[in-house]
Design a protein around this motif. Structure first.
Motif, PDB file in Angstrom:
ATOM      1  N   GLU A  14       0.758  -1.177  -0.005  1.00 30.54           N
ATOM      2  CA  GLU A  14       0.213  -0.046  -0.171  1.00 30.54           C
ATOM      3  C   GLU A  14       0.918   1.342  -0.059  1.00 30.54           C
ATOM      4  O   GLU A  14       1.696   1.300   0.915  1.00 30.54           O
ATOM      5  N   GLY A  15       0.718   2.133  -0.976  1.00 28.99           N
ATOM      6  CA  GLY A  15       1.153   3.411  -1.124  1.00 28.99           C
ATOM      7  C   GLY A  15       2.612   3.362  -1.844  1.00 28.99           C
ATOM      8  O   GLY A  15       3.388   4.304  -1.737  1.00 28.99           O
ATOM      9  N   GLU A  16       3.060   1.922  -2.214  1.00 30.25           N
ATOM     10  CA  GLU A  16       4.281   2.024  -2.876  1.00 30.25           C
ATOM     11  C   GLU A  16       4.431   2.085  -4.499  1.00 30.25           C
ATOM     12  O   GLU A  16       3.022   1.940  -4.995  1.00 30.25           O
ATOM     13  N   THR A  17       5.250   2.395  -4.808  1.00 28.27           N
ATOM     14  CA  THR A  17       5.296   2.621  -6.300  1.00 28.27           C
ATOM     15  C   THR A  17       6.580   1.809  -6.937  1.00 28.27           C
ATOM     16  O   THR A  17       7.458   1.830  -6.342  1.00 28.27           O
ATOM     17  N   ILE A  18       6.407   1.383  -8.272  1.00 28.81           N
ATOM     18  CA  ILE A  18       7.486   0.684  -8.737  1.00 28.81           C
ATOM     19  C   ILE A  18       7.648   1.076 -10.317  1.00 28.81           C
ATOM     20  O   ILE A  18       6.637   1.425 -10.770  1.00 28.81           O
ATOM     21  N   LYS A  19       8.711   1.547 -10.809  1.00 23.83           N
ATOM     22  CA  LYS A  19       9.107   2.147 -12.084  1.00 23.83           C
ATOM     23  C   LYS A  19       9.431   0.734 -12.939  1.00 23.83           C
ATOM     24  O   LYS A  19      10.454  -0.077 -12.677  1.00 23.83           O
ATOM     25  N   LEU A  20       8.882   0.679 -14.082  1.00 24.40           N
ATOM     26  CA  LEU A  20       9.013  -0.424 -14.959  1.00 24.40           C
ATOM     27  C   LEU A  20      10.350  -0.196 -15.418  1.00 24.40           C
ATOM     28  O   LEU A  20      10.814   1.004 -15.981  1.00 24.40           O
ATOM     29  N   GLU A  21      11.127  -1.191 -15.566  1.00 24.58           N
ATOM     30  CA  GLU A  21      12.431  -1.229 -16.459  1.00 24.58           C
ATOM     31  C   GLU A  21      12.337  -1.326 -17.989  1.00 24.58           C
ATOM     32  O   GLU A  21      13.095  -0.572 -18.651  1.00 24.58           O
ATOM     33  N   LYS A  22      11.275  -1.887 -18.526  1.00 23.23           N
ATOM     34  CA  LYS A  22      11.205  -1.923 -19.914  1.00 23.23           C
ATOM     35  C   LYS A  22      10.248  -0.691 -20.695  1.00 23.23           C
ATOM     36  O   LYS A  22      10.348  -0.612 -21.682  1.00 23.23           O
ATOM     37  N   ALA A  23       9.761   0.261 -19.638  1.00 25.56           N
ATOM     38  CA  ALA A  23       8.662   1.159 -20.205  1.00 25.56           C
ATOM     39  C   ALA A  23       8.882   2.320 -19.230  1.00 25.56           C
ATOM     40  O   ALA A  23       9.075   1.939 -17.970  1.00 25.56           O
ATOM     41  N   PRO A  24       8.632   3.697 -19.708  1.00 28.43           N
ATOM     42  CA  PRO A  24       8.849   4.640 -18.822  1.00 28.43           C
ATOM     43  C   PRO A  24       7.232   4.922 -18.023  1.00 28.43           C
ATOM     44  O   PRO A  24       6.389   5.739 -18.231  1.00 28.43           O
ATOM     45  N   ILE A  25       7.129   3.616 -17.279  1.00 26.05           N
ATOM     46  CA  ILE A  25       5.576   3.600 -16.522  1.00 26.05           C
ATOM     47  C   ILE A  25       5.759   3.388 -15.002  1.00 26.05           C
ATOM     48  O   ILE A  25       6.741   2.725 -14.563  1.00 26.05           O
ATOM     49  N   ALA A  26       5.159   4.003 -14.429  1.00 23.00           N
ATOM     50  CA  ALA A  26       5.144   4.005 -13.077  1.00 23.00           C
ATOM     51  C   ALA A  26       3.980   3.290 -12.454  1.00 23.00           C
ATOM     52  O   ALA A  26       2.809   3.680 -12.665  1.00 23.00           O
ATOM     53  N   VAL A  27       4.109   2.047 -11.562  1.00 19.80           N
ATOM     54  CA  VAL A  27       2.827   1.333 -11.116  1.00 19.80           C
ATOM     55  C   VAL A  27       2.926   1.624  -9.700  1.00 19.80           C
ATOM     56  O   VAL A  27       3.605   1.395  -8.924  1.00 19.80           O
ATOM     57  N   VAL A  28       1.416   1.974  -9.458  1.00 23.55           N
ATOM     58  CA  VAL A  28       1.271   2.460  -7.921  1.00 23.55           C
ATOM     59  C   VAL A  28       0.102   1.487  -7.107  1.00 23.55           C
ATOM     60  O   VAL A  28      -0.667   1.329  -7.747  1.00 23.55           O
TER      61      VAL A  28
END
Length: 105
Positions: A14-28
């Motif tokens: 909860e409340g965490e974010t990850i940046k994808l390595e293969k695309a400029p996308i943040a998943v929250v």
């Protein structure tokens, strides 16, 4: 179907974010829901994966405090006026993906 693997279910708290390595996308992970947004703030060159996830379903840019709706990508305050791109998040068993089907890359 074009999908990029994000992580295993339960890996993004909860409340965490990850940046994808293969695309400029943040998943929250916000409120138990997963959202995928463009990782670059539409106002400045800041990574949204380094931003602040708020309890109201928004994310704040770490550089100039612009806030965006995680569900729609809408810019909610100045200095940003342009929304972030949003992408569907899907689960397949215990794996989480961002789905790019139908998205022009």
């Amino acid at each position: 179907m074009v999908r990029i693997f994000v992580c295993k279910k339960g890996s993004l708290g909860e409340g965490e974010t990850i940046k994808l390595e293969k695309a400029p996308i943040a998943v929250v992970n916000s409120g138990g829901s997963l959202y995928a947004v463009g990782d670059r703030c539409s106002h400045g060159n800041a990574s949204m994966s380094e931003g602040y996830v708020e309890d109201d379903g928004t994310i704040e840019c770490p550089l100039h405090s612009a806030r965006f709706c995680l569900k729609t990508g809408a810019a909610l305050c100045q200095p940003a006026t342009v929304p972030l791109a949003t992408y569907p998040v899907v689960t397949d068993g215990d794996r989480i993906f961002v789905d790019f089907s139908g998205v022009l890359l």
